[in-house]
Write a protein that holds these residues in place. Structure first.
Motif, mmCIF file in Angstrom:
data_model
loop_
_atom_site.group_PDB
_atom_site.id
_atom_site.type_symbol
_atom_site.label_atom_id
_atom_site.label_comp_id
_atom_site.label_asym_id
_atom_site.label_seq_id
_atom_site.Cartn_x
_atom_site.Cartn_y
_atom_site.Cartn_z
ATOM 1 N N PRO A 1 0.901 -1.123 -0.123
ATOM 2 C CA PRO A 1 0.128 -0.066 0.083
ATOM 3 C C PRO A 1 1.042 1.213 0.011
ATOM 4 C CG PRO A 1 -0.022 -1.066 2.155
ATOM 5 C CD PRO A 1 0.536 -1.932 1.154
ATOM 6 N N LEU A 2 0.360 2.151 -0.569
ATOM 7 C CA LEU A 2 0.946 3.681 -0.426
ATOM 8 C C LEU A 2 1.031 4.096 0.982
ATOM 9 C CD1 LEU A 2 -0.766 5.747 -3.290
ATOM 10 C CD2 LEU A 2 1.677 4.770 -3.248
ATOM 11 N N PRO A 3 2.567 4.628 1.399
ATOM 12 C CA PRO A 3 2.694 4.837 2.700
ATOM 13 C C PRO A 3 2.195 6.353 2.809
ATOM 14 C CG PRO A 3 4.776 4.997 1.283
ATOM 15 C CD PRO A 3 3.600 4.618 0.373
ATOM 16 N N TYR A 4 1.393 6.746 2.304
ATOM 17 C CA TYR A 4 0.752 8.025 2.258
ATOM 18 C C TYR A 4 -0.388 8.561 1.425
ATOM 19 C CZ TYR A 4 3.853 7.830 -1.780
ATOM 20 O OH TYR A 4 4.485 7.292 -2.789
ATOM 21 N N LYS A 5 -1.178 9.461 1.618
ATOM 22 C CA LYS A 5 -2.501 9.473 0.802
ATOM 23 C C LYS A 5 -2.098 10.034 -0.729
ATOM 24 C CE LYS A 5 -5.388 10.163 4.579
ATOM 25 N NZ LYS A 5 -5.530 11.077 5.724
ATOM 26 N N THR A 6 -2.790 9.816 -1.504
ATOM 27 C CA THR A 6 -2.259 10.009 -3.035
ATOM 28 C C THR A 6 -2.275 11.653 -2.924
ATOM 29 O OG1 THR A 6 -4.837 10.209 -3.606
ATOM 30 C CG2 THR A 6 -3.626 8.210 -4.127
ATOM 31 N N LYS A 7 -2.901 12.487 -2.269
ATOM 32 C CA LYS A 7 -2.826 14.112 -2.284
ATOM 33 C C LYS A 7 -1.522 14.404 -1.597
ATOM 34 C CE LYS A 7 -5.671 14.528 1.873
ATOM 35 N NZ LYS A 7 -6.828 15.344 2.229
ATOM 36 N N ASP A 8 -0.928 13.518 -0.602
ATOM 37 C CA ASP A 8 0.216 14.199 0.061
ATOM 38 C C ASP A 8 1.523 14.280 -0.993
ATOM 39 O OD1 ASP A 8 -1.393 13.617 2.171
ATOM 40 O OD2 ASP A 8 -0.327 12.032 2.896
ATOM 41 N N LEU A 9 1.468 14.170 -2.024
ATOM 42 C CA LEU A 9 2.373 14.373 -2.977
ATOM 43 C C LEU A 9 2.439 15.587 -3.579
ATOM 44 C CD1 LEU A 9 3.701 10.949 -4.285
ATOM 45 C CD2 LEU A 9 4.441 11.927 -2.286
ATOM 46 N N GLU A 10 1.216 16.363 -3.484
ATOM 47 C CA GLU A 10 1.164 17.621 -4.208
ATOM 48 C C GLU A 10 1.893 18.660 -3.632
ATOM 49 O OE1 GLU A 10 -3.132 18.270 -3.838
ATOM 50 O OE2 GLU A 10 -3.444 17.265 -5.985
ATOM 51 N N PRO A 11 2.462 19.651 -4.170
ATOM 52 C CA PRO A 11 2.268 19.893 -5.552
ATOM 53 C C PRO A 11 2.971 19.200 -6.384
ATOM 54 C CG PRO A 11 3.451 21.675 -4.631
ATOM 55 C CD PRO A 11 3.382 20.561 -3.655
ATOM 56 N N ALA A 12 4.114 18.649 -6.123
ATOM 57 C CA ALA A 12 5.009 17.862 -6.933
ATOM 58 C C ALA A 12 4.459 16.764 -7.792
ATOM 59 C CB ALA A 12 6.400 17.179 -6.291
ATOM 60 N N MET A 13 3.505 16.322 -7.187
ATOM 61 C CA MET A 13 2.741 15.334 -8.356
ATOM 62 C C MET A 13 1.199 15.500 -7.916
ATOM 63 S SD MET A 13 5.195 11.986 -8.304
ATOM 64 C CE MET A 13 4.265 10.818 -9.322
ATOM 65 N N SER A 14 0.445 15.341 -8.565
ATOM 66 C CA SER A 14 -0.835 15.914 -8.439
ATOM 67 C C SER A 14 -1.642 14.461 -7.939
ATOM 68 C CB SER A 14 -1.717 16.386 -9.656
ATOM 69 O OG SER A 14 -1.968 15.137 -10.640
ATOM 70 N N GLU A 15 -2.645 14.751 -7.144
ATOM 71 C CA GLU A 15 -3.440 13.658 -6.768
ATOM 72 C C GLU A 15 -3.838 12.669 -7.774
ATOM 73 O OE1 GLU A 15 -7.180 12.705 -3.621
ATOM 74 O OE2 GLU A 15 -6.928 14.757 -4.163
ATOM 75 N N HIS A 16 -4.456 13.291 -8.878
ATOM 76 C CA HIS A 16 -4.769 12.549 -9.998
ATOM 77 C C HIS A 16 -3.748 11.961 -10.560
ATOM 78 C CE1 HIS A 16 -6.863 11.423 -13.609
ATOM 79 N NE2 HIS A 16 -6.098 11.980 -14.332
#
Length: 173
Positions: free
Chosen positions: A23-38
């Motif tokens: 599983p991802l060790p973070y939420k999909t939105k946690d990498l913003e703004p470098a990588m968008s949640e989408h």
């Protein structure tokens, strides 16, 4: 953990129980703004999971493992966005020994990334040497893997230099 160790763990685990995607060790939105949640959502929930489905359908570790293992290796190297992402003192000593400075190390990684025509990976080996591969070729001795497939840079209109300006703020050195 090196890719070799990761493969051995996957092989051992496959004999005991079905291989699972980490599983991802973070939420999909946690990498913003470098990588968008989408972008993270599509990359992880669609592409990485499809590599896993293809592996499960064939059961062929060596044919499908590159795609699955590179992605499974990539995600834990990222962390929530930070403007002050710095390596540990031990890693900094190793980077300085191999590349003279963190800035020169990053410059070498970006230059390697820009040399890849199309899709591929920048691999940072256990000795901190930088290699590139196209597709999902497995190599022993990988310490870090940076995904350079089109879905990684889509947030930057495929401008890899711009991608890396922000990427380092998520990369867990």
């Amino acid at each position: 953990m090196s890719l070799r160790e990761h493969i051995h763990l996957v092989e051992a685990a496959s004999k005991l129980e079905p291989i699972k995607i980490s599983p991802l060790p973070y939420k999909t939105k946690d990498l913003e703004p470098a990588m968008s949640e989408h972008s993270v959502d599509v990359h992880y929930n669609t592409l990485t999971k499809n590599y896993f489905k293809k592996y499960k359908a064939t059961g062929d570790l060596f044919q499908k493992a590159g795609a699955l293992l590179h992605n499974d290796f990539f995600w834990p190297l990222l962390k929530p966005y930070s403007k002050n992402n710095k390596p540990s003192a031990d890693l900094m000593r190793k980077i300085n020994a191999a590349h003279k400075s963190l800035d020169l190390f990053k410059k070498s990684v970006v230059e390697s990334a820009l040399s890849i025509q199309g899709n591929g990976w920048v691999l940072i080996m256990e000795d901190l040497q930088i290699q590139t591969i196209q597709n999902h070729v497995l190599k022993p001795g990988i310490a870090m893997a940076i995904d350079l497939w089109e879905h990684t840079t889509v947030d930057y209109d495929f401008n890899r230099e711009k991608f890396f300006q922000e990427f380092w703020k998520n990369f867990s050195l």
